[in-house]
Structures are given as structure tokens and as C-alpha cells.
Scaffold this active site. Structure first.
Site, PDB file in Angstrom:
ATOM      1  N   ASP A 313       0.800  -1.221   0.000  1.00 47.16           N
ATOM      2  CA  ASP A 313       0.000   0.000   0.000  1.00 47.16           C
ATOM      3  C   ASP A 313       0.834   1.273   0.000  1.00 47.16           C
ATOM      4  O   ASP A 313       0.371   2.315  -0.462  1.00 47.16           O
ATOM      5  CB  ASP A 313      -0.949   0.000   1.199  1.00 47.16           C
ATOM      6  CG  ASP A 313      -2.094  -0.991   1.027  1.00 47.16           C
ATOM      7  OD1 ASP A 313      -2.244  -1.535  -0.081  1.00 47.16           O
ATOM      8  OD2 ASP A 313      -2.837  -1.221   1.996  1.00 47.16           O
ATOM      9  N   GLY A 315       4.288   1.505  -1.281  1.00 51.08           N
ATOM     10  CA  GLY A 315       5.082   1.597  -2.501  1.00 51.08           C
ATOM     11  C   GLY A 315       4.282   1.583  -3.780  1.00 51.08           C
ATOM     12  O   GLY A 315       4.680   2.188  -4.779  1.00 51.08           O
ATOM     13  N   TYR A 397      -9.987  -0.682   2.269  1.00 52.06           N
ATOM     14  CA  TYR A 397      -9.558  -0.545   3.658  1.00 52.06           C
ATOM     15  C   TYR A 397      -9.235   0.904   4.009  1.00 52.06           C
ATOM     16  O   TYR A 397      -8.775   1.687   3.172  1.00 52.06           O
ATOM     17  CB  TYR A 397      -8.324  -1.406   3.931  1.00 52.06           C
ATOM     18  CG  TYR A 397      -8.649  -2.783   4.467  1.00 52.06           C
ATOM     19  CD1 TYR A 397      -8.985  -2.966   5.799  1.00 52.06           C
ATOM     20  CD2 TYR A 397      -8.631  -3.899   3.635  1.00 52.06           C
ATOM     21  CE1 TYR A 397      -9.283  -4.222   6.303  1.00 52.06           C
ATOM     22  CE2 TYR A 397      -8.934  -5.168   4.130  1.00 52.06           C
ATOM     23  CZ  TYR A 397      -9.260  -5.315   5.463  1.00 52.06           C
ATOM     24  OH  TYR A 397      -9.566  -6.561   5.963  1.00 52.06           O
ATOM     25  N   GLU A 494      24.906  -6.955  10.531  1.00 49.51           N
ATOM     26  CA  GLU A 494      23.565  -6.925   9.935  1.00 49.51           C
ATOM     27  C   GLU A 494      22.998  -8.324   9.758  1.00 49.51           C
ATOM     28  O   GLU A 494      21.796  -8.537   9.949  1.00 49.51           O
ATOM     29  CB  GLU A 494      23.621  -6.193   8.588  1.00 49.51           C
ATOM     30  CG  GLU A 494      23.893  -4.700   8.724  1.00 49.51           C
ATOM     31  CD  GLU A 494      24.074  -4.005   7.395  1.00 49.51           C
ATOM     32  OE1 GLU A 494      23.615  -2.855   7.253  1.00 49.51           O
ATOM     33  OE2 GLU A 494      24.674  -4.623   6.480  1.00 49.51           O
TER      34      GLU A 494
END
Length: 650
Positions: A313, A315, A397, A494
Site C-alpha cells: 500500500d 510503494g 480498507y 547486519e
């Protein structure tokens, strides 16, 4: 992507007086950007601005800025030619009147620009002109096509033959009984059209099965359906007779000990910048930048018509561009300050959304309380929080995003999902959908959100420990079996820091500053407390998992890089997958005592209920950041009692 020549500089455009590097773009600056792009030969009659926003300067630039310093105001745009399908990403300086870079996009590799509002409107015309689609409607006994509502949806990337490199939407359809009837109660299931937006035609129609169209209406604005409004609820009035406790100076908000800057991005929506808290005579940073960076809504229906349903929603549709204009007394109660949003439309011109962001205070019950059995003292203080919120509507939505700041230094984000569940025809005994009304199904799905927290706990040098409860077995050191302790694991790289939540052991993550200690010689920190709900349920080898890899972990930690903004990559629309966090963490940079960004995935699995129809009561999810050793003691000891007429000795 390939970098194209930028051409010669043009005369600088004077866009107006911005006073801070992170100040939101003004309408004048958006118009100036449009004029600069036009004069640079980047705009034709078929060029659309899929995105235009502030190109935020580096942290160092912001840290070094002093009031009155000259600013280099830059913008970033994604341009789409709706005639050819070609697209490019352009960065330009309004202050210098120069195009800094132009990057041509390869849609098969890099993905497509976000979906345009005008493309959503175009789909109706395209599908209704298609003979096969019209025949599919006729097979279902639907003659009045004016009452059919084609619903355009992002296509994803599933390796479907003929779609690679094309700009495509997939289209399901719904039926109205009359113009004022809500179509979501009547899905026309078993048929989907794949639409090429550049060629403006249906390139494939899947007519899998003729299923009954559910008949029962569900019009929430019709008293004949809802019943007459109840009369038993008495008014609740929220007043602050002497005004709110916060102050607003442009984009800067100050409330109690908190200070932050409000931003608004066309993709992410609300952004909180430079969130700091005063502790005595010191103003201590906590988060440099906080935003909802992406969200994905993957569906569970594996049928030939619906297997591709998985929506990003932020991007694909741009959360900021879908922002609502809030109404006082409906969306927010109390003493409200509203911020308007100014965004660029598809033509590159500014449009204003009044009351896009709501700022207000809320009472939040007891903050702390103690009745002492020896001194007979009784003290109670009430908690209060500052609320910064906005609402968006994406398809069926509606999502509310609520940032909360508390008196004790706690930070929360709560997402409130409501609106209408996406419907289907219901197959008896379905393993992938609920029946929510006679013959009406609602496929199972997830709502998964990725928040990007550019942490700055008392400075730019931060580290992360994983904390969890550890039971101790009976033995010489624990003869009665009552002992337990806490396991602490420092995350060094990471690759080590891609972690999942574990509610069984109360797993949390502490973001600390190894160079700052409290009076007990403990590293100052904030603890991220996840809710620990399921992560992405799609198979790890699926297209959905490749594109939404961020949703396979609860936590990611990366070294700060200003170019690493989005967990699923810059252009997620029709992207083949693997971009974003998988690429970032593949560098496996050290993160212990570094400038780091914390990415947290949270969300909900939705197995729709009959009570979710015809409109869904709010479903909540979120996370909490709580100070742990950040302060030397309870920072709210100076909070006064509520009022003379409350909390006073009897």
C-alpha cells in the site's frame, strides 16, 4: 537503471523561503519544481508525476544547519510517460535551478512507478470496451454494465507470460443493484482481466468459473439496513478550558518535555523528525526519523482468479497520496491542531488536503499510584499522551496511523485497520475464506507493516541487544526451582540482526548508546517491545515472499545510509523481488556502536468474522519503545495531581 544526461543548468527558480532543511514542501516549491522540470525538457503532454517529494538532505547537513544558513532545497520525482511506458527518477535542486541526476528505469528489472489515480479511473473504460469481458458479464446474466464496478488492483510479479516489462493492473469486478448501492456486497467472482495501461487494452481474460453473485445488500448509510440510530448514548465532551499543553511553531511541536518536527511524505505519509526529550537541562535525542516505510496485504486464496492478490500500500499506492481530510468531532476529539498536507498531483501541480494530520492530547488513566501503609500517604498521578495521527483510504480498507508520546518517555505506534473487507463469492467449506453473509466470502489475509526507525539514542552511536527471559533448571545454584534470569545477546553485524519475535521468552530488543551511561554506569537505552504476531505466512519460495522479504523477520538492523529508505525497494510495483532489506543486509556491515537504523515488522492475521461486515470495527496492532536506563529515575515525579477538584485528599 541507467543514468541519462542531465542537460545544461537552467536559471534557479525562487520557490519561497524555507527556513529548515526538513521543512515540508510548500505549494510554491511544488510549482517551482514543475516549472524546473518543464524548462529542462523533462515534461511532455504525456508525462505524469507518479511521485514528487522532498529529497531530504543528509544527517550531517541537518546537524550543521543554523538558522539563517542558505538551504539547498532538492526534490525527487518519479516521472512516467503514459504514452510510451518509459519512466525515470529525477533529482533536482530548486535553489540552484539544476537537474542533479536523471536515471532511466528498466521496468522488467527495476519495477514500475507507483499507480496513478488517473489509471484507476481509466480501467473502467478499458475493460468495458473488451468483447471477452462483456461476454463474461453476459454469461453471468449481467446486462447493465453501467452498474458494474471494475476494481483495478496492483498486479505484483508472478512471472505471468506477457506481463514482463509491461505496466499492468489486474481487475476484479463488483455489481451495484442501483447507483447508491454499495458494490462490495456483490462480487462478480470467477473472472479477472489483466490490463495493459499503456496499450489501453485487456491482454488476458481469465474466466474460470461462473459463480452466483451474492444478492444481499449491505448499505451502511441506509437506515432501512442498519436500523434507526440508538438514542441511549449520552454526549461525552472533552475540553481543555485553558487550552492544550502543546505548542506548534511551523512544523515544530513541543509538548511537556518532548520536541519533534512534523514531516509528510507522499509515499510514507506522516514522518516524525528529530524526536527529542528534555531531561533536566539537557535535550536528549531519541529518534532522528520515524516513519511507516511499507506495508503489504497478502491474501490466502490460491484460486486462478485471485492467487496474485498481495498489495504494497505504501510503494504501489502511496499512503501519503491517499490521506483523508479529517473531521473534527469524528476523527479526533478535544483541543485539536490540524496540519494540512500539500502534495503534487499527477500533473506536478500542488493540491492541498486540509486537516491531514491531527495533533491532540488524551488522558490515559493512571500514570503511577501508591498508598503507603506506614506513612499513610496516598499519591496518584494521571498519565497523558500526545497523539499525532492521520488516516488513509486504500481501496476498501481505511488505516489510521497513531503515534503516541507519553509523559514517562514511552513512544508507541498504533495502526487501526477498518473499512470494508475485500469480498468474494463463498465456496462452501472453503479453507481460505470466511462466510460473512449469505453466499458472501472474505478471503483470509494479513496486514504487515514495516516501520523505519533511524535511531539516535543520546547520539548517533548506537548498539542493539536481544533480551529474553531464561528459566534456570533445578540444580545446585537453584535447589528450589524458582530462579530465572535474563539472557542478553549483543548483535554485532547486519546478518546477525535479522531476528524474529518470540513471545514465549518475552523477547525484546534494547537500543543503547555504548558511549553514554546513567548514574548506575548502565548504558542508556530504549527497548523495542514487539507484539509477536505471525510474520509472512506465504511460502518462502513464493513471489510474495521474494517481494515482501522484509515481512519474514520481526527485526532488521542496518547501518545508516540515506539511500536505503524502503524495505522492499524504491519501485516495488511489479518488481521481481529481492530489493530493499535483503540487499541492504547482504553487505553485512558492523552495527555495534554505529549509526544504525532499526526496521520493525508487525501486523495481524485477519480471519474475517460476520461482525466485520458490512464495515469492520477497528483492529489494532503496533509496538512500543520504552526507556530502559535512559533516565536515572522515574522522570514523572514532577507531574502534578490532576486538579484541585480531583485527586485531592478527601
Amino acid at each position: 537503471m541507467t543514468v541519462a544526461p542531465t542537460g545544461s543548468p537552467v536559471a534557479a527558480v525562487q520557490p519561497g523561503a524555507a527556513t529548515h532543511p526538513l521543512q515540508r514542501l510548500s505549494a510554491e516549491e511544488i510549482e517551482a519544481a514543475r516549472a524546473l522540470f518543464d524548462s529542462s525538457g523533462l515534461v511532455t503532454p504525456t508525462t505524469r508525476f507518479a511521485l514528487l517529494g522532498l529529497e531530504e538532505p543528509s544527517k550531517q547537513t541537518v546537524f550543521e544547519f543554523s538558522s539563517g544558513d542558505p538551504l539547498d532545497r532538492r526534490v525527487r520525482a518519479v516521472l512516467l510517460d503514459v504514452a510510451t511506458g518509459s519512466s525515470r527518477i529525477v533529482v533536482a535542486s530548486l535553489s540552484r535551478g539544476e537537474i542533479d541526476s536523471t536515471v532511466d528505469v528498466d521496468p522488467a528489472v527495476d519495477g514500475q512507478p507507483p499507480i496513478l489515480d488517473e489509471e484507476l479511473a481509466t480501467v473502467d473504460e478499458i475493460v468495458k470496451a473488451d468483447p471477452e469481458w462483456r461476454l463474461a458479464m453476459a454469461r453471468r446474466g449481467i446486462a447493465d454494465l453501467d452498474l458494474v464496478r471494475p476494481c483495478p488492483l496492483s498486479a505484483g510479479n508472478f512471472g505471468i507470460a506477457g506481463e514482463q516489462g509491461r505496466r499492468v493492473l489486474h481487475v476484479l469486478s463488483f455489481l451495484q443493484h442501483r447507483p447508491e448501492d454499495h458494490c462490495w456486497a456483490h462480487p462478480i467472482d470467477g473472472v479477472v482481466a489483466y490490463v495493459d495501461l499503456i496499450e489501453r487494452r485487456v491482454i488476458e481474460l481469465i474466466d474460470d468459473e461462473v459463480m452466483p453473485v451474492p444478492e444481499e445488500e449491505a448499505n451502511v448509510d441506509d437506515p432501512a439496513y442498519t436500523g434507526q440510530p440508538r438514542t441511549t448514548l449520552k454526549p461525552i465532551e472533552i475540553t481543555q478550558p485553558v487550552g492544550p499543553s502543546f505548542t506548534v511553531d511551523g512544523d515544530v511541536v513541543t509538548w511537556e518535555n518532548w520536541t519533534f518536527r512534523v514531516g509528510f511524505d507522499p509515499r510514507e505519509g506522516l514522518v516524525l523528525h528529530q524526536l527529542s526529550i528534555r531531561d533536566g537541562d539537557r535535550v536528549r535525542p531519541v529518534i532522528y526519523r520515524a516513519s511507516l516505510a511499507e506495508m503489504v496485504v497478502p491474501y490466502a486464496d490460491p484460486s486462478p482468479v485471485r492467487f496474485w492478490q498481495s498489495y504494497f500500500d505504501a510503494g504501489e499506492y502511496l499512503l501519503g497520496q491517499q490521506v483523508n481530510s479529517l473531521q473534527h468531532g469524528c476523527d479526533c476529539l478535544g483541543e485539536i491542531h490540524y496540519f494540512d498536507a500539500v502534495l503534487a498531483d499527477g500533473g506536478g501541480h500542488p493540491r492541498k488536503i486540509p486537516n491531514a494530520i491531527c495533533l491532540h492530547e488524551e488522558d490515559f488513566g493512571v500514570l503511577w499510584k501508591h498508598t503507603d501503609i506506614f506513612t499513610e500517604s496516598a499519591e496518584t498521578r494521571r498519565q497523558r499522551r500526545l497523539v499525532i495521527s492521520f488516516f488513509v483510504t486504500v481501496g476498501v480498507y481505511d488505516y489510521g496511523f497513531y503515534w503516541y508520546l507519553y509523559l514517562d518517555g514511552t513512544i508507541q505506534l498504533e495502526v487501526k485497520a477498518t473499512g470494508v473487507v475485500f469480498t468474494s463469492a463463498y465456496r462452501a467449506g472453503s479453507r481460505y475464506a470466511s462466510e460473512i453473509a449469505p453466499g458472501l466470502g472474505a478471503p483470509y489475509h494479513q496486514h504487515l507493516y514495516s516501520v523505519r526507525l533511524d535511531m539516535m539514542v543520546d547520539g548517533s552511536t548506537n548498539a542493539v541487544d536481544e533480551l529474553e527471559a531464561e528459566p534456570i533448571p533445578i540444580g545446585p545454584s537453584n535447589p528450589h526451582g524458582n530462579a530465572f534470569t535474563r539472557r542478553v545477546i549483543r548483535l554485532h553485524t547486519e546478518s546477525e540482526a535479522a531476528r524474529t519475535a518470540n513471545p514465549a521468552v518475552g523477547r525484546t530488543w534494547r537500543i543503547s548508546n555504548p558511549n553514554r551511561s546513567n548514574r548506575l554506569d548502565q548504558q542508556v537505552g530504549y527497548e523495542l517491545r514487539p507484539e509477536g504476531q505471525p510474520l509472512l505466512l506465504a511460502d518462502p519460495s513464493s513471489s510474495t515472499a521474494r517481494r515482501a522479504a522484509f515481512a519474514t523477520k520481526s527485526l532488521w538492523i542496518t547501518r545508516y545510509d540515506p539511500a536505503e529508505r524502503f524495505p522492499a525497494g524504491d519501485l516495488i510495483n511489479q518488481h521481481p523481488g529481492g530489493a530493499g532489506l535483503p540487499e541492504f543486509v547482504a553487505q553485512d556491515r558492523p552495527i555495534d556502536g554505529e549509526d544504525i537504523v532499526v526496521w520493525h515488522t508487525f501486523g495481524a492475521v485477519h480471519f474475517p468474522r460476520p461482525e466485520d461486515w458490512p464495515v469492520m470495527p477497528v483492529e489494532n496492532c503496533g509496538f512500543t519503545l520504552r526507556p530502559v536506563g535512559f533516565f536515572d529515575r522515574n522522570p514523572t515525579l514532577d507531574v502534578p495531581t490532576n486538579h484541585a477538584d480531583h485527586c485531592a485528599p478527601g
